[in-house]
Design a protein around this motif. Structure first.
Motif, PDB file in Angstrom:
ATOM      1  N   LEU A 213      15.208  43.661 -10.979  1.00  0.00           N
ATOM      2  CA  LEU A 213      16.342  44.469 -10.557  1.00  0.00           C
ATOM      3  C   LEU A 213      16.075  45.942 -10.849  1.00  0.00           C
ATOM      4  CD1 LEU A 213      19.187  44.668  -9.420  1.00  0.00           C
ATOM      5  CD2 LEU A 213      20.060  44.214 -11.708  1.00  0.00           C
ATOM      6  N   GLU A 214      15.514  46.235 -12.011  1.00  0.00           N
ATOM      7  CA  GLU A 214      15.199  47.623 -12.359  1.00  0.00           C
ATOM      8  C   GLU A 214      14.160  48.198 -11.407  1.00  0.00           C
ATOM      9  OE1 GLU A 214      16.917  49.455 -14.474  1.00  0.00           O
ATOM     10  OE2 GLU A 214      18.142  47.653 -14.736  1.00  0.00           O
ATOM     11  N   LEU A 215      13.187  47.402 -11.032  1.00  0.00           N
ATOM     12  CA  LEU A 215      12.172  47.847 -10.069  1.00  0.00           C
ATOM     13  C   LEU A 215      12.817  48.172  -8.722  1.00  0.00           C
ATOM     14  CD1 LEU A 215       9.206  48.244  -9.188  1.00  0.00           C
ATOM     15  CD2 LEU A 215       9.153  45.812  -8.643  1.00  0.00           C
ATOM     16  N   MET A 216      13.712  47.299  -8.277  1.00  0.00           N
ATOM     17  CA  MET A 216      14.383  47.531  -6.999  1.00  0.00           C
ATOM     18  C   MET A 216      15.248  48.783  -7.048  1.00  0.00           C
ATOM     19  SD  MET A 216      15.362  43.680  -5.790  1.00  0.00           S
ATOM     20  CE  MET A 216      16.060  44.253  -4.266  1.00  0.00           C
TER      21      MET A 216
ATOM     22  N   SER B 291      19.824  49.878  -1.965  1.00  0.00           N
ATOM     23  CA  SER B 291      21.173  50.153  -2.458  1.00  0.00           C
ATOM     24  C   SER B 291      21.625  48.926  -3.240  1.00  0.00           C
ATOM     25  CB  SER B 291      22.113  50.411  -1.278  1.00  0.00           C
ATOM     26  OG  SER B 291      23.432  50.511  -1.714  1.00  0.00           O
ATOM     27  N   ILE B 292      22.058  49.130  -4.454  1.00  0.00           N
ATOM     28  CA  ILE B 292      22.445  48.021  -5.329  1.00  0.00           C
ATOM     29  C   ILE B 292      23.964  47.914  -5.384  1.00  0.00           C
ATOM     30  CG2 ILE B 292      22.343  47.068  -7.666  1.00  0.00           C
ATOM     31  CD1 ILE B 292      19.612  47.168  -6.363  1.00  0.00           C
ATOM     32  N   ASN B 293      24.450  46.756  -5.045  1.00  0.00           N
ATOM     33  CA  ASN B 293      25.879  46.456  -5.175  1.00  0.00           C
ATOM     34  C   ASN B 293      25.969  45.276  -6.131  1.00  0.00           C
ATOM     35  OD1 ASN B 293      28.520  45.713  -4.978  1.00  0.00           O
ATOM     36  ND2 ASN B 293      28.562  45.533  -2.760  1.00  0.00           N
TER      37      ASN B 293
ATOM     38  N   ASN C 176      20.134  36.798  -7.131  1.00  0.00           N
ATOM     39  CA  ASN C 176      20.963  36.245  -8.203  1.00  0.00           C
ATOM     40  C   ASN C 176      20.089  36.097  -9.439  1.00  0.00           C
ATOM     41  OD1 ASN C 176      22.799  34.960  -9.784  1.00  0.00           O
ATOM     42  ND2 ASN C 176      22.999  33.149  -8.517  1.00  0.00           N
ATOM     43  N   ILE C 177      20.191  37.065 -10.347  1.00  0.00           N
ATOM     44  CA  ILE C 177      19.379  37.040 -11.559  1.00  0.00           C
ATOM     45  C   ILE C 177      20.262  36.592 -12.704  1.00  0.00           C
ATOM     46  CG2 ILE C 177      17.997  38.395 -13.157  1.00  0.00           C
ATOM     47  CD1 ILE C 177      17.304  40.242 -10.817  1.00  0.00           C
ATOM     48  N   GLN C 178      20.028  35.383 -13.179  1.00  0.00           N
ATOM     49  CA  GLN C 178      20.820  34.844 -14.276  1.00  0.00           C
ATOM     50  C   GLN C 178      20.041  34.843 -15.588  1.00  0.00           C
ATOM     51  OE1 GLN C 178      22.330  31.038 -13.062  1.00  0.00           O
ATOM     52  NE2 GLN C 178      23.649  31.919 -11.522  1.00  0.00           N
ATOM     53  N   ASP C 179      18.757  34.981 -15.489  1.00  0.00           N
ATOM     54  CA  ASP C 179      17.907  34.962 -16.674  1.00  0.00           C
ATOM     55  C   ASP C 179      17.456  36.396 -16.960  1.00  0.00           C
ATOM     56  OD1 ASP C 179      15.817  34.706 -18.522  1.00  0.00           O
ATOM     57  OD2 ASP C 179      15.242  32.743 -17.736  1.00  0.00           O
TER      58      ASP C 179
END
Length: 79
Positions: free
Chosen positions: A17-20, A27-29, A7-10
């Motif tokens: 997230l970009e690294l992942m 897999s990004i949902n 949960n990235i709010q900042d």
């Protein structure tokens, strides 16, 4: 398959997230399950509502409308 919820709010941490996303095994949902991000107090209230329904502690729409109308008339008469 394992699942990780991030949960990235900042926006300062959006690089994570970009690294992942760059990893081939990730897999990004980006859909958010509102219940998962609800506060514990909200989850308890939801569960209380479910318990009320399961135990018959409910009112029909028609009954609620009748109660509302009755209350409005009482308030109107008390003016």
């Amino acid at each position: 398959m394992k699942q990780v919820v991030v949960n990235i709010q900042d926006n300062r941490y959006s690089f994570f997230l970009e690294l992942m996303k760059s990893m081939d095994f990730v897999s990004i949902n980006e859909e958010v399950d509102w219940f998962e991000i609800s506060s514990e107090s909200d989850k308890k209230l939801i569960q209380k509502g479910i318990d009320d329904i399961e135990n018959g502690r409910i009112h029909s729409h028609q009954d609620v409308m009748k109660m509302g109308k009755k209350r409005i008339l009482e308030l109107k008469d008390n003016k």
